[in-house]
Scaffold this motif. Structure first.
Motif, PDB file in Angstrom:
ATOM      1  N   UNK A  22       0.839  -1.196   0.000  1.00 41.15           N
ATOM      2  CA  UNK A  22       0.000   0.000   0.000  1.00 41.15           C
ATOM      3  C   UNK A  22       0.874   1.245   0.000  1.00 41.15           C
ATOM      4  N   UNK A  23       0.381   2.302  -0.634  1.00 43.11           N
ATOM      5  CA  UNK A  23       1.048   3.595  -0.562  1.00 43.11           C
ATOM      6  C   UNK A  23       0.902   4.128   0.858  1.00 43.11           C
ATOM      7  N   UNK A  24       2.019   4.492   1.446  1.00 46.44           N
ATOM      8  CA  UNK A  24       1.982   4.948   2.838  1.00 46.44           C
ATOM      9  C   UNK A  24       1.184   6.238   2.985  1.00 46.44           C
ATOM     10  N   UNK A  25       1.288   7.119   1.987  1.00 45.56           N
ATOM     11  CA  UNK A  25       0.552   8.388   2.019  1.00 45.56           C
ATOM     12  C   UNK A  25      -0.300   8.505   0.757  1.00 45.56           C
ATOM     13  N   UNK A  26      -1.534   8.876   0.940  1.00 50.32           N
ATOM     14  CA  UNK A  26      -2.432   9.008  -0.202  1.00 50.32           C
ATOM     15  C   UNK A  26      -1.922  10.046  -1.197  1.00 50.32           C
ATOM     16  N   UNK A  27      -1.282  11.109  -0.704  1.00 46.37           N
ATOM     17  CA  UNK A  27      -0.780  12.157  -1.595  1.00 46.37           C
ATOM     18  C   UNK A  27       0.306  11.612  -2.522  1.00 46.37           C
TER      19      UNK A  27
END
Length: 288
Positions: A148-153
């Motif tokens: 998963x991407x750690x930060x949505x941004x």
């Protein structure tokens, strides 16, 4: 919508000095209509998507000041400053890390390792150096058995950094992969240009001579062959002989990646999904 230079500089400086993620309350104090700052309705969404990460917030706020915020795919588009900041996090990483990250972004905020492998045509062992770099850089993380991407941004920025044509092609590959998995219940190569081993491949590995693929003796009714470029014709002929992408690349003096690109383009143009279907468009009289 813009941040005044002086106040923004103070905000960016504060963020740059922060050694750990900021709390939601701290982020709110920084951007919730302080004196001298005009916050447009589109700004809170990417600020929240930064999830308190100081370098991302600093890049975002500086990007907002310089570039503003424009509409994106159902959300604000990330400023180029953010995209550049994400790319800079991979400085010194293996060259395949950025490619792997972009493919992962098309799969979603999170994805299965098997799906990522199928999309890239690589097995897990081959992906390990790039995965380690992405995990070490804090761009990806494990969410159970998924990546998963750690930060949505970061996810937004990687998607926005993809050229539209590339993003569209990758999504088509993704959708094709998922349709196949829905039918078979198992992950397969997303790209029909990179299919699993054929009987010809197996014969070759066993030391047996490969026979050319049998072709139906009929003209190309749609006249597609005439629309092929010289390179596309050469590649299609060699596919008809049962050659793999790597063998074709050696013959036509291109990289396997470029051969794969040409095959994908042919499949999309012809509306087909396999090498066997491509062979039907190669005239029998066409010598390799």
């Amino acid at each position: 919508m813009a941040y005044e230079d002086e106040h923004l500089s103070q905000m960016v400086g504060t963020l740059a000095e922060a050694g750990r993620p900021l709390s939601g309350e701290a982020v709110g104090r920084l951007v919730a209509d302080p004196p001298g700052v005009v916050v447009g309705p589109a700004v809170p969404a990417p600020v929240a998507a930064a999830e308190g990460n100081p370098p991302l917030l600093a890049a975002l706020l500086e990007g907002v000041r310089v570039e503003g915020v424009t509409d994106g795919p159902g959300r604000p588009r990330t400023p180029k400053r953010v995209q550049e900041a994400v790319r800079a996090m991979l400085r010194g990483a293996p060259t395949g890390s950025w490619q792997l990250l972009r493919v992962a972004a098309v799969l979603g905020r999170s994805c299965r390792l098997a799906e990522l492998a199928a999309m890239t045509g690589r097995n897990t062992a081959q992906m390990l150096p790039d995965l380690d770099a992405l995990l070490d850089a804090g761009l990806l993380d494990w969410a159970g058995d998924d990546l998963a991407f750690r930060h949505e941004l970061v996810w937004w920025a990687v998607l926005d950094a993809l050229p539209p044509a590339v993003r569209q092609a990758l999504r088509a590959d993704r959708d094709r992969l998922r349709r196949r998995r829905a039918v078979t219940g198992a992950p397969r190569a997303a790209d029909p240009a990179a299919e699993p081993a054929t009987p010809a491949d197996l014969r070759r590995r066993a030391g047996l001579r490969s026979a050319p693929v049998a072709r139906e003796h009929r003209p190309d009714a749609g006249g597609a062959w005439e629309s092929f470029s010289g390179v596309e014709r050469a590649i299609a002929r060699l596919v008809a002989e049962g050659m793999t992408n790597r063998q074709i690349a050696t013959r036509v003096r291109l990289s396997p990646h470029t051969v794969n690109y040409h095959l994908r383009a042919l499949f999309r143009r012809l509306g087909i999904s396999s090498r066997a279907e491509l062979v039907r468009h190669v005239p029998v009289s066409s010598a390799a």
